[in-house]
Design an enzyme around this catalytic site. Structure first.
Site, short mmCIF file in Angstrom:
data_model
loop_
_atom_site.label_atom_id
_atom_site.label_comp_id
_atom_site.label_asym_id
_atom_site.label_seq_id
_atom_site.Cartn_x
_atom_site.Cartn_y
_atom_site.Cartn_z
CG ASP A 116 -2.23 0.77 0.91
OD1 ASP A 116 -3.29 0.13 0.76
OD2 ASP A 116 -2.17 2.01 0.79
CG ASN A 145 -21.49 -4.52 -8.10
OD1 ASN A 145 -21.75 -5.55 -7.49
ND2 ASN A 145 -20.46 -3.76 -7.79
CB CYS A 194 -19.59 -1.50 -5.06
SG CYS A 194 -18.00 -2.05 -4.46
CG PHE A 197 -29.92 -7.43 -3.08
CD1 PHE A 197 -29.19 -8.47 -2.54
CD2 PHE A 197 -29.30 -6.20 -3.24
CE1 PHE A 197 -27.88 -8.29 -2.14
CE2 PHE A 197 -27.99 -6.01 -2.84
CZ PHE A 197 -27.29 -7.06 -2.29
NE ARG A 215 -15.26 3.44 0.36
CZ ARG A 215 -14.34 2.59 -0.11
NH1 ARG A 215 -13.55 2.95 -1.11
NH2 ARG A 215 -14.22 1.39 0.40
#
Ligand code: NAD
Length: 439
Positions: free
Chosen positions: A30, A206, A258, A247, A325
């Protein structure tokens, strides 16, 4: 086989740790020195259930470093798991991926396979291969493969150890064989396809999940208007195996690192090729509106939140993570502050991250009870277990006016019926057991 992983975020670190659990020596790279120091001292820089324990138990096979040259120089396989955030126009920012490509080109001294795990637009594998080839310092054989990641935050370790499928996108059979070997002890169906199809599988998966969420949210909004109950509607739909029950939880919209960016990136890519993905456009629009659902509902009870004490339960975009996020809380809190609300907030894991954005404007509480004490209204943004298990009767005992706006349908209406509260959730009847009426 020596493995290196670029990036130690949710994807990179979990991948590295799970590969070490399968017996590989893994160098995790990283650019963030602080993260590397934390990992070297046995602390996971992100919250993910089971991750730190698995990392610590595999410490002798894991090497955390900022020195990419050492990690990539003699690696057989290099996974790229760096971020691909959204640019202002909605397209994917590939700068992190490209800079890893340059670092790999500079470093590798033996034949190796570079594997792109980051979610990247269709055609990126080809670009990465050409960047590396153009900048190679040594004469080595190199191939680039797509291997998209399907883990979900909150269950990332389990999803990686026991994946639903392993998708490998390659242009040569021999590269596919090397990756099959890497994954030989993982019990999961392996699909080998070409790179563009593998890249597309990730976006299509996605975007389909995001579409499912926006669809059920629209049906929930209509349920409120016509007097149906979304929980029963979803249950009735889910029995059909062609639809499936997952879902279908309605709420205040999806967030996270995402779905928001991957829907926008595919929509942008389609537009760039003169094709409009209308279903994805609708998915994005519905989600933007849905995030404001609770604050709009609050206007039924108060003209403005000015001077009111607002309790917020849940800040992260979903339970089981400290990630903020694209969390609905980030859209709602500024509106509440602008209104003049005094905010008290609780979250199981996300408070430290939220403090980085709102250090002084909010009172952060250690318990749900403290958060609710003397509050005029409560907003539930995240369905943490602690919230779901909270005794509904306590809202009325602690709050000044027990008005609960639940963006995640945490309580069943039968338990709420018996409580002296006003409970307004998503796609269901509003229960008003308070003795006064509102504007
Ligand atoms: P992240 O932001 O959590 O982590 C990225 C890491 O890469 C950071 O630690 C950053 O410091 C590091 N980095 C940046 N440049 C580097 C470099 N040159 N060398 C080494 N490290 C570098 O990101 P994430 O959530 O793990 O996502 C990574 C990718 O995986 C994205 O493309 C994302 O869309 C995809 N993905 C994410 C998830 C998820 O649930 N988070 C799931 C599947 C796929």
């Amino acid at each position: 086989m020596k493995i290196a992983v670029a990036g130690t975020g949710y994807v990179g670190l979990v991948t590295g740790v799970c590969l070490a659990e399968h017996g590989y020596n893994v160098s995790c790279v990283d650019i963030d020195n602080e993260k590397v120091e934390l990992m070297n001292s046995g602390i996971a820089p992100i919250y993910e259930p089971g991750l730190e324990e698995l990392m610590v138990s595999n410490m002798e096979k894991l090497f955390f470093t900022t020195n990419y040259y050492d990690a990539y120089r003699d690696a057989d396989v290099i996974f790229i798991g760096v971020g691909t955030p959204e640019k202002l126009d909605g397209s994917a920012d590939l700068n992190y991926v490209y800079s890893v490509a340059l670092q790999i080109a500079e470093s590798i001294e033996k034949d190796c396979v570079v594997v792109i795990k980051s979610t990247v637009p269709i055609g990126t594998n080809e670009k990465v291969e050409s960047i590396i080839r153009k900048n190679l310092k040594k004469n080595v054989n190199l191939s680039v493969a797509s291997n998209p990641e399907f883990l979900a935050q909150g269950t990332a370790v389990q999803d990686t150890l026991y994946p639903s499928r392993i998708v490998i996108g390659v242009e040569e059979e021999s590269t596919g064989m090397i990756l099959k070997e890497v994954y030989q002890n993982f019990e999961a169906p392996i699909l080998i396809t070409n790179r563009r199809s593998a890249e597309m599988i990730k976006y299509a998966s996605n975007d389909f999940l995001a579409l499912k969420i926006s669809f059920i949210n629209e049906i929930a909004n209509l349920c409120e208007i016509i007097g149906a109950d979304i929980e029963d509607v979803a249950l009735g739909m889910g029995y059909d195996s062609r639809i499936g029950s997952k879902f279908l939880n309605s709420g205040i919209g999806y967030g996270g690192s995402c779905f928001p960016k991957d829907t926008k990136a595919l929509h942008w890519l389609a537009n760039f090729h003169d094709y409009e993905l209308k279903t994805i456009k609708a998915t994005i629009d519905v989600n933007e509106n849905q995030k404001l659902k609770l604050i709009k509902k609050s206007r039924k009870y108060f003209d403005s939140l000015n001077g009111l004490t607002v309790a917020i339960l849940g800040l992260t975009f979903k339970p089981g993570t400290d990630d903020l996020r694209e969390a609905p809380s980030l859209v709602n809190v500024p509106i509440m502050l602008e209104d003049g609300a005094k905010i008290k907030a609780w979250d199981s894991a996300g408070v430290n991250n939220f403090k980085k954005v709102f250090p002084d404007e909010i009172t952060y509480c250690k318990t749900i009870e403290d958060t609710l004490t003397d509050a005029d209204i409560c907003f539930i943004f995240t369905e943490w277990e602690e919230v779901k298990n909270f005794n509904v009767l306590n809202f009325s005992k602690l709050m000044k006016t027990p008005i609960i706006l639940d963006g995640r349908n945490c309580y069943n209406l039968v338990s709420v019926q018996k409580s002296p509260i006003l409970y307004d959730s998503i796609g269901r009847e509003t229960i008003n057991n308070l003795e006064f009426s509102f504007i």
